[in-house]
Design a protein around this motif. Structure first.
Motif, mmCIF file in Angstrom:
data_model
loop_
_atom_site.group_PDB
_atom_site.id
_atom_site.type_symbol
_atom_site.label_atom_id
_atom_site.label_comp_id
_atom_site.label_asym_id
_atom_site.label_seq_id
_atom_site.Cartn_x
_atom_site.Cartn_y
_atom_site.Cartn_z
ATOM 1 N N GLY A 143 68.307 -34.785 -21.367
ATOM 2 C CA GLY A 143 68.219 -35.433 -22.668
ATOM 3 C C GLY A 143 67.995 -34.457 -23.793
ATOM 4 N N VAL A 144 68.190 -34.958 -24.999
ATOM 5 C CA VAL A 144 67.920 -34.205 -26.215
ATOM 6 C C VAL A 144 67.117 -35.100 -27.151
ATOM 7 N N GLN A 145 66.322 -34.469 -27.990
ATOM 8 C CA GLN A 145 65.463 -35.188 -28.928
ATOM 9 C C GLN A 145 65.358 -34.385 -30.212
ATOM 10 N N GLY A 146 65.359 -35.068 -31.358
ATOM 11 C CA GLY A 146 65.216 -34.391 -32.636
ATOM 12 C C GLY A 146 64.353 -35.182 -33.589
ATOM 13 N N THR A 147 63.555 -34.480 -34.406
ATOM 14 C CA THR A 147 62.704 -35.115 -35.406
ATOM 15 C C THR A 147 62.808 -34.360 -36.730
ATOM 16 N N THR A 165 58.677 -30.767 -41.545
ATOM 17 C CA THR A 165 58.704 -30.272 -40.173
ATOM 18 C C THR A 165 59.956 -30.784 -39.473
ATOM 19 N N ARG A 166 60.668 -29.868 -38.853
ATOM 20 C CA ARG A 166 61.862 -30.230 -38.081
ATOM 21 C C ARG A 166 61.706 -29.708 -36.660
ATOM 22 N N GLY A 167 62.077 -30.544 -35.711
ATOM 23 C CA GLY A 167 61.984 -30.145 -34.319
ATOM 24 C C GLY A 167 63.178 -30.633 -33.521
ATOM 25 N N TYR A 168 63.622 -29.800 -32.596
ATOM 26 C CA TYR A 168 64.753 -30.136 -31.730
ATOM 27 C C TYR A 168 64.395 -29.706 -30.318
ATOM 28 N N VAL A 228 62.736 -27.064 -23.600
ATOM 29 C CA VAL A 228 62.555 -26.067 -24.640
ATOM 30 C C VAL A 228 62.725 -26.760 -25.991
ATOM 31 N N ASP A 229 61.867 -26.402 -26.952
ATOM 32 C CA ASP A 229 61.895 -26.977 -28.291
ATOM 33 C C ASP A 229 61.995 -25.877 -29.331
ATOM 34 N N LYS A 230 62.481 -26.252 -30.481
ATOM 35 C CA LYS A 230 62.458 -25.391 -31.660
ATOM 36 C C LYS A 230 61.796 -26.183 -32.776
ATOM 37 N N VAL A 231 60.655 -25.677 -33.288
ATOM 38 C CA VAL A 231 59.876 -26.378 -34.300
ATOM 39 C C VAL A 231 59.712 -25.470 -35.514
ATOM 40 N N LYS A 232 60.011 -26.011 -36.703
ATOM 41 C CA LYS A 232 59.865 -25.246 -37.935
ATOM 42 C C LYS A 232 59.076 -26.067 -38.951
ATOM 43 N N SER A 233 58.020 -25.459 -39.510
ATOM 44 C CA SER A 233 57.197 -26.107 -40.535
ATOM 45 C C SER A 233 57.364 -25.354 -41.844
ATOM 46 N N THR A 283 58.814 -21.774 -30.708
ATOM 47 C CA THR A 283 59.727 -22.169 -29.635
ATOM 48 C C THR A 283 58.907 -22.496 -28.393
ATOM 49 N N PRO A 284 58.328 -23.702 -28.325
ATOM 50 C CA PRO A 284 57.525 -24.073 -27.153
ATOM 51 C C PRO A 284 58.417 -24.270 -25.916
#
Length: 696
Positions: free
Chosen positions: A376-380, A398-401, A422-427, A438-439
């Motif tokens: 799956g994929v998830q984005g906020t 805040t953007r996260g994928y 794996v996630d990519k989060v930018k604030s 990158t958690p």
């Protein structure tokens, strides 16, 4: 159809609710006369619809409580029952959920071992899982984040209504694999059925409840829900209204502890052999007092109170058997528009806003006889802002994928689960440098059936969390916690490595499960009291300065529960449930204790059922918490004694339930150790709820 005596002698507002119920029942009778039998489906990829759950619980007079280990956990992509999950999970549903429902989500789930509630008065209670709370526990509405600002401050309520839940699922321990870095401590998923996934049994159904508070609490909670449709479409509507005055404690009135909540939604789906697709729109309004700042009513000064509003729009769908039986695709998207205003007396103070979008797609593959899995994929994408005196956090986008995959295989009595994410989060804050993270999360778990009655589980998890807005960018007075908070824009991501062992035993006489866990955090983020003070001119007073900091930490704990089936004969069915939990959290290198860790608990409940009657009597001992951090005070223990009684009866196709609940029957003084207001706010004294539930 005549109204029951409870309705005829009630307030005008409740009488209106009862009239609505009676109208719905009349409509149900007309529809039932003309409708054919409901279409039966057996899609393992969907949770049981509300109508199925309702009839399973209430159609037979000699009913039994739902076996919660057999309830499908929808927060797992493979739709596994709670008893077969490799990871620790618990579900509240049926009669257990009806008896545990409270004004806050945290209080509703706090009877589950390992789960307690924060407290900022009765209007606010966020779940705490194994000592972890705030941004480490993800609160979901049907699989998507509630997207409120309850993690920013302990006085902010989650925008969710537990009285509308079909079931509440709790995943304990790191759940970042499925839901991102905000779930490093666990997940609480509220399943409300606002987007129906299957045809409504008999074409029409619903439930309603009117509840009156008495004793040291004075107020009402009313709810109603209606579902209807055909085998090609389904519609849903629900509403809740709650109003409660300031409650009493053993030491007097807890000023400014009122609640006024309104919530409602409409939804609908198109259905078919291919699956479903549906939409819902909901609104949540909540007004409640901050008992830490009660004001002085004798001088005409009203205390600090909050007015919260959230509009939410959801799209959800599922496509069946796209590449083999039992395999398909599920997708969901949610948009939320949130704001709340903190009033100081009658004057508006700080306004908090959050606009957010979240989307999720997951596909399942394989079969139970070989490999099963999901990808799956998830984005906020969210924007948070605070404007006013308490704007201690700058506006932040805040953007996260994220992308994840899980797999499962069984060999006889052995089950193996593993996965990665794996996630990519930018604030991006206003007027400050942005941060990127990158958690990475990894998980391995196994389950062994040791004979007919025993099951052993083992879990090894690595989870990482990106810091959130207040931890990175806070800089200002935070009046709710009576402190000046300072963030650290250079914080690193937080990492946890957890090992957990669990043992389950199930027989005709005993159902039991215990688990022990050891969680080592690297760069654990926490709020430390520096010992310095900030002079606040407006109040001619000082606030302690608290700094968001990092240190390695260790959490270890134990939890368990057992239900003993004492008897099932002419006198009725007798069950004894016992449970307990404890968690110990320390900072590495002699740093002392982690602040605000929940105390250990022990509890027991004796339950009786006979035909249409059921009753229970229980006691929970919350122990003294004296393992505290620097500048943190200990909290005394207390024992809460609760009781429930209910009488069920049927009139045609309609089920009725009269009930009475009693809490804190010995009028004990109780203070919640995890609350910033524990020295000023007590739990309610001896209280009673009486009411009626209707199932149709």
């Amino acid at each position: 159809m005549s109204l029951p005596m409870t309705c005829r002698r009630s307030s005008p507002r409740l009488l209106s609710l009862c009239l609505a119920i009676a109208g719905a029942l009349a409509a149900q009778s007309a529809i039932a006369a003309d409708s054919s039998a409901a279409t039966e489906t057996s899609d393992d990829a969907a949770h049981p619809p509300a109508s199925d759950t309702r009839h399973a619980e209430h159609a037979e007079k000699s009913k039994r409580a739902v076996d919660l280990d057999t309830v499908v956990v929808t927060a797992s992509p493979l739709r596994t029952t709670a008893g077969d999950l490799g990871k620790p999970a618990a579900v509240l549903a049926g009669e257990r959920l009806d008896e545990d429902r409270a004004s806050s989500l945290g209080e509703t789930v706090s009877s589950i071992p390992g789960v307690q509630s924060s407290n900022f008065g009765p209007g606010v209670g966020r779940p705490i899982i194994r000592g972890l709370d705030g941004p480490r526990v993800s609160v979901l509405s049907d699989g998507l984040s509630t997207e409120d600002v309850s993690t920013v401050s302990q006085d902010h309520s989650p925008a969710i209504e537990p009285f509308l839940a079909d079931q509440i699922e709790v995943l304990k321990g790191p759940s970042t694999l499925l839901y991102g870095s905000g779930a490093i401590g666990g997940v609480v998923n509220v399943v409300d059925g606002r987007i129906p996934e299957e045809a409504i049994e008999n074409g029409f159904g619903g439930r309603a409840e009117a509840r009156f508070f008495g004793g040291d609490q004075d107020g009402t909670t009313d709810m109603a829900r209606i579902d209807g449709g055909t085998d090609r479409f389904a519609l849903h509507a629900d509403a809740v209204y709650r109003n409660a005055k300031d409650y009493d404690t053993p030491d007097g009135v807890q000023a400014n502890s009122f609640i006024d909540t309104k919530s409602g939604a409409v939804g609908g789906s198109l259905l078919g052999d291919w699956g479903f697709v549906g939409l819902s729109a909901s609104r949540f309004e909540d007004g409640y007092g901050n008992p830490g700042e009660p004001g002085d009513l004798s001088a005409g000064e009203r205390g600090v109170h909050l007015q919260l509003r959230q509009n939410r729009y959801d799209l959800k769908g599922g496509l069946k058997d796209l590449w083999g039986e039992g395999n398909g695709l599920r997708f969901s998207f949610g948009h939320t528009d949130y704001d709340h205003i903190e009033f100081e007396g009658d004057e508006p103070g700080t306004t908090f806003t959050k606009n957010a979008n979240e989307g999720r797609v997951e596909a399942t593959f394989g079969n139970r006889d070989a490999w099963q899995g999901a990808v799956g994929v998830q984005g906020t994408d969210s924007t948070f802002a605070a404007v006013g005196e308490e704007s201690f956090v700058p506006q932040t986008t805040t953007r996260g994928y994220g992308a994840f995959g899980i797999a499962r295989r069984s060999w006889g009595d052995f089950q193996l689960d593993f996965g990665a994410r794996v996630d990519k989060v930018k604030s991006e804050p206003d007027a400050m440098a942005s941060r990127d993270f990158t958690p990475l999360s990894l998980s391995l778990s196994g389950g062994w059936k040791l004979g007919e009655n025993w099951r052993l589980t083992a879990n090894l998890d690595h989870a990482e969390r990106a810091p959130v807005e207040e931890e990175l960018f806070a800089n200002g007075p935070h009046i709710a916690t009576l402190a000046y908070e300072v963030g650290d824009p250079n914080l690193d991501k937080e990492a946890a490595n957890q090992l957990e062992l669990g043992l389950q035993y199930k027989s005709s006489l005993v159902d039991a499960k215990v688990s022990a866990y050891y969680n080592r955090f690297k760069d654990f983020i926490y709020l430390v009291d520096t010992g310095d003070q900030w002079y606040w001119d407006e109040e001619n007073d000082y606030l302690p300065i608290r700094q968001w900091s990092q240190s390695n930490a260790i959490f270890r704990g134990f939890e368990g529960e057992a239900t003993f089936h004492l008897a099932d004969n002419d006198s009725g069915r007798w069950d004894l449930r016992a449970f307990g939990d404890t968690v110990r959290a320390t900072l590495a290198d002699g740093g002392g204790n982690v602040p605000r860790i929940p105390p250990s608990r022990l509890g027991a409940q004796l339950r009786w059922e006979n035909g249409d009657w059921r009753a229970s009597l229980g006691a929970t001992r919350v122990n003294r918490q004296d393992k505290v951090a620097t500048n943190e005070t200990p909290t005394a223990g207390y024992t809460m004694i609760d009781a429930h009684a209910a009488r069920h009866f049927d009139t045609g196709n309609v089920g009725w339930e009269l009930f009475v609940d009693g809490t804190n029957l010995t009028n004990q003084v109780g203070r919640v150790h995890t609350s910033f207001l524990k020295d000023d706010v007590e739990l309610p004294g001896r209280s009673f709820d009486v009411g009626v539930r209707v199932f149709f």
